[in-house]
Design an enzyme around this catalytic site. Structure first.
Site, mmCIF file in Angstrom:
data_model
loop_
_atom_site.group_PDB
_atom_site.id
_atom_site.type_symbol
_atom_site.label_atom_id
_atom_site.label_comp_id
_atom_site.label_asym_id
_atom_site.label_seq_id
_atom_site.Cartn_x
_atom_site.Cartn_y
_atom_site.Cartn_z
ATOM 1 N N ARG A 150 1.062 -5.187 -2.605
ATOM 2 C CA ARG A 150 0.385 -5.831 -1.472
ATOM 3 C C ARG A 150 -1.117 -5.556 -1.373
ATOM 4 O O ARG A 150 -1.755 -5.976 -0.414
ATOM 5 C CB ARG A 150 1.035 -5.434 -0.129
ATOM 6 N N ASP A 151 -1.703 -4.880 -2.347
ATOM 7 C CA ASP A 151 -3.153 -4.648 -2.279
ATOM 8 C C ASP A 151 -3.756 -4.567 -3.684
ATOM 9 O O ASP A 151 -4.557 -3.671 -3.974
ATOM 10 C CB ASP A 151 -3.457 -3.378 -1.485
ATOM 11 N N VAL A 152 -3.371 -5.507 -4.541
ATOM 12 C CA VAL A 152 -3.954 -5.567 -5.886
ATOM 13 C C VAL A 152 -5.374 -6.091 -5.759
ATOM 14 O O VAL A 152 -5.614 -7.193 -5.267
ATOM 15 C CB VAL A 152 -3.123 -6.493 -6.800
#
Length: 234
Positions: A125-127
């Protein structure tokens, strides 16, 4: 709770803090050095759910940092993990763009890391560039504070987390994030590495641009359905 207090005590006795690496509303990241051996480690202190870190405790992947200890007390979490020494991709992109071949190499390794996470039913969820460290020729995906486990019985995420510009539409409450959420962010990553811009401003040329477009479809069903599909396209 006992594990939390034990780990706090052990950290104070055996480690010294070298510096603060990051601070956010949810917590902080510290660089520690072991007093006896001299090895460096990362200590994460954050509020929220540490279930993804727990699943990574017994996981070995060269494109993910090793997780050594996880302890929780209520919503407060402590995570001791491997320190990845290298160049932050976000910093590197401040000075230059990447070639198509360089981008393929980095993104392929990010996909390998995501394949391991997705196999654990976890979504990062935070690439984004700031969460990728280049250690020589290896790319390592870090920071799972925003990660969560996919839960089939839920319709939406319980907490809205992610980075504007990289977060997929479903992360804003439209539906539950899943593996295709990370594919969306990886598409943005590809475009930023090649052009320095979000694809809405400047789309990468040729085949890479077509890959970015497929990754970043608003409807998750129209994206690549797994990182293996994305790796094959690359």
């Amino acid at each position: 709770m006992e594990m939390y207090e034990w780990l706090l005590t052990a950290l104070k006795q055996a480690f010294r803090e070298e510096r603060l690496l990051k601070r956010s509303p949810r917590g902080s990241v510290h660089l520690l050095r072991h007093e006896a051996g001299g090895q460096r480690f990362v200590l994460r202190r954050f509020t929220g759910n540490a279930e993804v870190y727990r699943r990574l405790l017994h996981c070995t992947c060269r494109n993910l940092p090793a997780v050594y200890e996880v302890a929780s007390q209520g919503e407060e979490n402590l995570v001791l993990e491997e320190y990845i020494q290298g160049d932050n991709l976000g910093d590197l992109l401040q000075g230059a763009l990447f070639t198509v071949e360089e981008t393929r190499s980095v993104v392929d390794q990010v996909c390998r890391a995501l394949w391991v996470l997705h196999d654990l039913a976890a979504v990062h969820r935070d690439v984004k560039p700031e969460n990728i460290i280049l250690r020589g020729s290896e790319a390592v995906l870090i920071d799972f504070d925003a990660a969560r486990l996919y839960k089939p019985e839920e319709d939406t995420d319980t907490q809205v987390l992610g980075t504007a510009g990289f977060a997929a539409p479903e992360q804003y409450g439209l539906s539950q994030s899943d593996t295709r959420t990370d594919i969306y962010a990886t598409g943005i990553l590809i475009n930023v590495m090649l052009t320095g811009e979000h694809p809405s401003k400047k789309l990468a040329e040729g085949r890479m641009g077509r890959i970015v477009t497929r990754c970043t479809q608003v409807n998750p069903k129209k994206r690549y359905q797994s990182v293996l599909q994305l790796m094959e396209a690359l």
